[in-house]
Motif scaffolding. Sequence first.
Motif, PDB file in Angstrom:
ATOM      1  N   ARG A   1       4.931   9.717  -5.238  1.00  0.00           N
ATOM      2  CA  ARG A   1       3.939   9.948  -6.295  1.00  0.00           C
ATOM      3  C   ARG A   1       4.596   9.828  -7.685  1.00  0.00           C
ATOM      4  NH1 ARG A   1      -0.952  11.714  -5.954  1.00  0.00           N
ATOM      5  NH2 ARG A   1      -0.717  12.251  -3.766  1.00  0.00           N
ATOM      6  N   ALA A   2       5.833  10.345  -7.794  1.00  0.00           N
ATOM      7  CA  ALA A   2       6.534  10.317  -9.093  1.00  0.00           C
ATOM      8  C   ALA A   2       6.678   8.884  -9.604  1.00  0.00           C
ATOM      9  CB  ALA A   2       7.903  10.960  -8.964  1.00  0.00           C
ATOM     10  N   ALA A   3       6.963   7.950  -8.686  1.00  0.00           N
ATOM     11  CA  ALA A   3       7.123   6.546  -9.085  1.00  0.00           C
ATOM     12  C   ALA A   3       5.793   5.992  -9.600  1.00  0.00           C
ATOM     13  CB  ALA A   3       7.616   5.719  -7.905  1.00  0.00           C
ATOM     14  N   CYS A   4       4.701   6.302  -8.880  1.00  0.00           N
ATOM     15  CA  CYS A   4       3.379   5.804  -9.294  1.00  0.00           C
ATOM     16  C   CYS A   4       3.043   6.349 -10.671  1.00  0.00           C
ATOM     17  CB  CYS A   4       2.307   6.228  -8.287  1.00  0.00           C
ATOM     18  SG  CYS A   4       2.581   5.516  -6.669  1.00  0.00           S
ATOM     19  N   GLU A   5       3.317   7.650 -10.871  1.00  0.00           N
ATOM     20  CA  GLU A   5       3.010   8.265 -12.167  1.00  0.00           C
ATOM     21  C   GLU A   5       3.813   7.594 -13.274  1.00  0.00           C
ATOM     22  OE1 GLU A   5       3.562  12.440 -11.542  1.00  0.00           O
ATOM     23  OE2 GLU A   5       1.699  12.581 -10.384  1.00  0.00           O
ATOM     24  N   HIS A   6       5.085   7.337 -13.001  1.00  0.00           N
ATOM     25  CA  HIS A   6       5.937   6.703 -14.013  1.00  0.00           C
ATOM     26  C   HIS A   6       5.376   5.338 -14.416  1.00  0.00           C
ATOM     27  CE1 HIS A   6       9.502   5.622 -16.246  1.00  0.00           C
ATOM     28  NE2 HIS A   6       9.593   4.510 -15.543  1.00  0.00           N
TER      29      HIS A   6
ATOM     30  N   ASN B   1       0.812  -1.211   0.000  1.00  0.00           N
ATOM     31  CA  ASN B   1       0.000   0.000   0.000  1.00  0.00           C
ATOM     32  C   ASN B   1       0.852   1.271   0.000  1.00  0.00           C
ATOM     33  OD1 ASN B   1      -2.541   1.128  -0.108  1.00  0.00           O
ATOM     34  ND2 ASN B   1      -2.660   1.378   2.127  1.00  0.00           N
ATOM     35  N   GLY B   2       1.956   1.214  -0.711  1.00  0.00           N
ATOM     36  CA  GLY B   2       2.821   2.391  -0.810  1.00  0.00           C
ATOM     37  C   GLY B   2       3.881   2.463   0.287  1.00  0.00           C
ATOM     38  N   GLY B   3       3.807   1.580   1.245  1.00  0.00           N
ATOM     39  CA  GLY B   3       4.770   1.565   2.353  1.00  0.00           C
ATOM     40  C   GLY B   3       4.254   2.371   3.531  1.00  0.00           C
ATOM     41  N   PRO B   4       5.041   2.502   4.604  1.00  0.00           N
ATOM     42  CA  PRO B   4       6.403   1.973   4.739  1.00  0.00           C
ATOM     43  C   PRO B   4       6.425   0.451   4.844  1.00  0.00           C
ATOM     44  CG  PRO B   4       5.696   3.021   6.788  1.00  0.00           C
ATOM     45  CD  PRO B   4       4.610   3.252   5.801  1.00  0.00           C
ATOM     46  N   ALA B   5       7.455  -0.122   4.223  1.00  0.00           N
ATOM     47  CA  ALA B   5       7.661  -1.566   4.303  1.00  0.00           C
ATOM     48  C   ALA B   5       9.134  -1.832   4.553  1.00  0.00           C
ATOM     49  CB  ALA B   5       7.235  -2.218   2.993  1.00  0.00           C
TER      50      ALA B   5
ATOM     51  N   ILE C   1      16.620   9.135  -7.879  1.00  0.00           N
ATOM     52  CA  ILE C   1      15.661   9.799  -8.761  1.00  0.00           C
ATOM     53  C   ILE C   1      14.347  10.126  -8.040  1.00  0.00           C
ATOM     54  CG2 ILE C   1      16.620   8.854 -10.910  1.00  0.00           C
ATOM     55  CD1 ILE C   1      14.315   6.841 -10.974  1.00  0.00           C
ATOM     56  N   GLY C   2      14.335   9.915  -6.736  1.00  0.00           N
ATOM     57  CA  GLY C   2      13.175  10.333  -5.934  1.00  0.00           C
ATOM     58  C   GLY C   2      11.946   9.454  -6.112  1.00  0.00           C
ATOM     59  N   PHE C   3      12.158   8.159  -6.420  1.00  0.00           N
ATOM     60  CA  PHE C   3      11.022   7.243  -6.553  1.00  0.00           C
ATOM     61  C   PHE C   3      10.719   6.520  -5.242  1.00  0.00           C
ATOM     62  CE2 PHE C   3      10.380   6.285 -11.355  1.00  0.00           C
ATOM     63  CZ  PHE C   3      10.196   7.651 -11.569  1.00  0.00           C
ATOM     64  N   VAL C   4      11.721   6.483  -4.378  1.00  0.00           N
ATOM     65  CA  VAL C   4      11.575   5.796  -3.093  1.00  0.00           C
ATOM     66  C   VAL C   4      12.131   6.696  -2.003  1.00  0.00           C
ATOM     67  CG1 VAL C   4      12.440   3.837  -1.745  1.00  0.00           C
ATOM     68  CG2 VAL C   4      11.717   3.463  -4.076  1.00  0.00           C
ATOM     69  N   ARG C   5      11.518   6.607  -0.836  1.00  0.00           N
ATOM     70  CA  ARG C   5      12.040   7.328   0.334  1.00  0.00           C
ATOM     71  C   ARG C   5      12.380   6.300   1.398  1.00  0.00           C
ATOM     72  NH1 ARG C   5       7.947  11.345  -0.257  1.00  0.00           N
ATOM     73  NH2 ARG C   5       6.520   9.853   0.689  1.00  0.00           N
ATOM     74  N   ARG C   6      13.478   6.533   2.096  1.00  0.00           N
ATOM     75  CA  ARG C   6      13.789   5.649   3.226  1.00  0.00           C
ATOM     76  C   ARG C   6      13.415   6.383   4.489  1.00  0.00           C
ATOM     77  NH1 ARG C   6      19.472   2.527   2.494  1.00  0.00           N
ATOM     78  NH2 ARG C   6      19.067   1.858   4.597  1.00  0.00           N
TER      79      ARG C   6
ATOM     80  N   GLY D   1       2.288   4.468 -14.161  1.00  0.00           N
ATOM     81  CA  GLY D   1       0.888   4.576 -14.564  1.00  0.00           C
ATOM     82  C   GLY D   1      -0.057   3.948 -13.542  1.00  0.00           C
ATOM     83  N   LEU D   2       0.352   3.958 -12.285  1.00  0.00           N
ATOM     84  CA  LEU D   2      -0.491   3.389 -11.220  1.00  0.00           C
ATOM     85  C   LEU D   2      -0.982   4.506 -10.305  1.00  0.00           C
ATOM     86  CD1 LEU D   2       1.793   0.353 -10.238  1.00  0.00           C
ATOM     87  CD2 LEU D   2      -0.320   0.264 -11.560  1.00  0.00           C
ATOM     88  N   THR D   3      -2.116   4.279  -9.661  1.00  0.00           N
ATOM     89  CA  THR D   3      -2.600   5.322  -8.740  1.00  0.00           C
ATOM     90  C   THR D   3      -1.854   5.224  -7.424  1.00  0.00           C
ATOM     91  OG1 THR D   3      -4.539   3.920  -8.942  1.00  0.00           O
ATOM     92  CG2 THR D   3      -4.943   6.317  -8.926  1.00  0.00           C
ATOM     93  N   MET D   4      -1.587   6.388  -6.890  1.00  0.00           N
ATOM     94  CA  MET D   4      -0.894   6.461  -5.600  1.00  0.00           C
ATOM     95  C   MET D   4      -1.829   5.871  -4.528  1.00  0.00           C
ATOM     96  SD  MET D   4       1.829   8.095  -4.119  1.00  0.00           S
ATOM     97  CE  MET D   4       2.312   8.546  -2.469  1.00  0.00           C
TER      98      MET D   4
END
Length: 350
Positions: free
Chosen positions: A322-327, A277-281, A308-313, A329-332
């Motif tokens: 959000r940028a990763a989801c957009e790339h 569900n988007g994390g945190p995991a 590239i700002g697709f994941v945060r630790r 094509g998935l909903t955040m």
Amino acid sequence: MAIERVISADSGPDKEEQFNNVLRPKRLSEVVGQKNVVEKLSIAIAAAKKRGEPLEHILFYGPPGLGKTTLANVIANEMNAAIRVSSGPALTKQGDVMGLLSNISTGDILFIDEIHRLSALVEEFIYPAMEDFKVDFTVDSGLHAKTINFPLKRFTLIGATTRAGLLSAPLRGRFGMLYHLEFYTTDELTHILRRSAQMLELAYEVGTLEKIASRSRGTPRVANRLLKRVRDYAQVKGVGKLTSQIVDSSLKMERIDELGLDELDRSFLKALIQIYNGGPAGIEAIAATLGEERDTLEDVVEPYLLQIGFVRRTRRGREVTRAACEHLGLTMPQQKAQELPQPELFEEPQ
Ligand code: ADP
């Protein structure tokens, strides 16, 4: 089963290592990028030469494929020194290190890759070698055990690691110079590819090398590997010359997208989005879901996705952006706003 990747930054099989060796810059002036590191190194080398002394011990750290081994070899060339190469996991006993150190000459370089994987025993054995250029070597065991003090020639240890954080403080403290290697810009990678194409006598259309560079995750080893794949494709499907269409089709076949992400990157992101569900995991949980080694995810996949700002630790684990989801094509995923923070006990060390 683990996903096979074309862009894993591991050095891979021997044939690939030979390929890497051919393309490796030999002198400091041929090293592209890493300006800061190159500048400091050239001063340190010039000063050491002027004094007629060996260099201080050096630690390179950063993700795989960014040039740690290359720089160690370049330093040896610049210092006109011999280089002996080993790695943390290969040095299991004091005797292994003795074998390397006992016939080292003054000014020689000992390169230890994956130095964070040295055993505690070997690490302690190396301390006096680094500091006082001597070792206390134990012969026999039990009642007959004897410690022999063995003087060494003044050498330079160059360590490389993908995880400076895993190095013990006493070991880290014994390096005089610590250099972090950064991801390369597309321009720098294009420059590297131009040199590689020239060495491989490969013809290419304008803009094709830039295209490969922009999909190489900021990593020279990946850039050279992709060049090799595209070259094969051009030889089989075309007339050997790299054209824009050849590059596109070849990278599409390798399932590498416009940002240079491959199947494993996308699986990592999709697992975070769709299963967690988007994390945190936690990284262990993601690794188990993907059937991948935790080390592969931490060393190879995550650094670029973070960059590239697709994941945060975060302190509670990995989160997708959000940028990763957009790339993809998935909903955040809806952030679980009401969710209580997890107890400290389950926090993962960063
Ligand atoms: P690491 O030891 O960090 O895993 P390597 O030194 O083995 O990385 O680099 C992988 C390959 O990338 C090398 O064979 C070399 O061809 C290329 N390379 C790395 N850094 C550079 C650089 N600064 N300039 C040109 N080529 C480079």
